[in-house]
Enzyme design. Structure first.
Site, PDB file in Angstrom:
ATOM      1  N   LYS A  54       0.838  -1.204   0.000  1.00 21.37           N
ATOM      2  CA  LYS A  54       0.000   0.000   0.000  1.00 21.37           C
ATOM      3  C   LYS A  54       0.874   1.257   0.000  1.00 21.37           C
ATOM      4  CE  LYS A  54      -3.848  -2.324   2.267  1.00 21.37           C
ATOM      5  NZ  LYS A  54      -4.503  -2.687   3.531  1.00 21.37           N
ATOM      6  N   GLN A  98      -4.265  -1.196   9.809  1.00 23.58           N
ATOM      7  CA  GLN A  98      -4.281  -2.525   9.192  1.00 23.58           C
ATOM      8  C   GLN A  98      -4.870  -3.551  10.156  1.00 23.58           C
ATOM      9  OE1 GLN A  98      -3.203  -3.269   5.941  1.00 23.58           O
ATOM     10  NE2 GLN A  98      -4.001  -5.320   6.339  1.00 23.58           N
ATOM     11  N   ASP A 121     -10.698   3.599   4.747  1.00 22.25           N
ATOM     12  CA  ASP A 121     -11.181   2.214   4.688  1.00 22.25           C
ATOM     13  C   ASP A 121     -12.714   2.174   4.702  1.00 22.25           C
ATOM     14  OD1 ASP A 121      -9.492   0.108   4.293  1.00 22.25           O
ATOM     15  OD2 ASP A 121      -8.837  -0.038   6.376  1.00 22.25           O
TER      16      ASP A 121
END
Ligand code: NAD
Length: 302
Positions: A54, A98, A121
């Site tokens: 990422k 994460q 997200d």
């Protein structure tokens, strides 16, 4: 029939190109380079690989990234304090924590702590609610967003089609179903307690599978000509010790029945990362628009 294989890598490259152009336009207009902060707790090797990927791709489209790696024993308080710092930092446009988090940290508390306008997200309850209501300005979870782009690469219009989402997680299945409903599909959701999965799958024009159960959906489950999106990723070790990734759909069987299908790897995975970049750009664009509007308001007040 041999299904068309949906090339997730190629479509992701297109999205990344559009994001890079968007970043250049924003920066060219005098706005600071968009920045993504990625927070990792603990040393799960797969999570480290995902995060490095990422970070690398964020920088490849001209954005900045900052990586925070906290010890596996970090307290929830320490993580929440870091999120609060990043919430307040005007240089940061997107915050990604994460998952999975260590069991002593409450994931729901963490997603709720991230400022909705930096929640790239899309897991903060405000973004979940806005997505469910089809409201403008929501940051939508990256995997379902990517899946919609994959589906739209096959269909110009999906209104009226029957869609089945297998898997009902908050990360994939539920937001996926909401996006399909927004496009006026007739949507059903299947999960671990669903009976007669095979029959339900066979009714679907669009079948999205996100369970983490390798090979769950067999060829005979699929309606001839259906579009099949395989979100599942499971690492399998062969007898020689070599690892490979497999999906939730028995690809070799499905390819003879479906109209279009995503491979694993090379389908949904690359689109998820590309949509993270797209969400970070959206967050930066919305922030720039708010700042500009506030500036105009201040000028009007003077
Ligand atoms: P999860 O474990 O949170 O949820 C799994 C869902 O599948 C649950 O709703 C469960 O009820 C359902 N399920 C499990 N077994 C089932 C069965 N036999 N029949 C019907 N439903 C069943 O998982 P998740 O986070 O939603 O992820 C699902 C899969 O997608 C995993 O393999 C994960 O690695 C993968 N994933 C891939 C990406 C990507 O970018 N490609 C992103 C997120 C998740």
């Amino acid at each position: 029939m041999t299904a068309r294989i949906i090339d997730g890598k190629a479509l992701a490259a297109e999205v990344q190109k559009q994001v890079a152009e968007g970043v250049a336009a924003l920066v060219g207009g005098g706005v600071a380079v968009p920045e993504l902060a990625v927070v990792l707790v603990g040393y799960d090797p797969a999570s480290h690989v995902y995060v490095s990927n990422k970070v690398r791709q964020t920088e490849a489209v001209g954005m900045r990234s900052r990586r925070f790696v906290l010890d596996a024993n970090t307290t929830e308080r320490r993580l929440l304090d870091l999120i609060e710092e990043l919430n307040r930092d005007p240089a940061v446009n997107g915050i990604l924590v994460q998952f999975p988090l260590p069991p002593h940290i409450d994931t729901a508390r963490v997603v709720t702590a991230i400022r909705p306008d930096k929640d790239v997200d899309g897991f903060n309850p405000l973004n979940v609610g806005r997505t469910a209501a089809g409201m403008q300005g929501a940051l939508v979870p990256c995997t379902p967003l990517g899946v919609m782009r994959l589906i739209k690469s096959v269909h110009d219009d999906i209104a009226g089609l029957g869609a089945l989402v297998v898997g009902a997680s908050n990360v994939v299945g539920r937001p996926m179903a909401r996006l399909l409903l927004q496009e006026l599909c007739t949507v059903s959701i299947a999960h671990i307690r669903t009976t007669d999965l095979e029959r339900r799958c066979r009714e679907a024009d669009i079948l999205v599978v996100a369970t983490g159960v390798p090979g769950l959906v067999r060829g005979q489950f699929i309606k001839p000509g259906a579009t099949v999106i395989d979100v599942g990723i499971t690492r399998i070790k062969s007898e020689t010790g070599a690892e490979r990734l497999v999906g939730d759909v028995a690809f070799d069987e499905a390819i003879d029945v479906a109209g279009a299908i995503t491979p694993v790897p090379g389908g949904v995975g690359p689109m998820t990362v590309a949509c993270l970049l797209a969400n970070t750009l959206s967050a930066a664009q919305m922030e720039a628009a708010r700042s500009q509007a506030a500036g105009i308001d201040r000028m009007t007040a003077v």
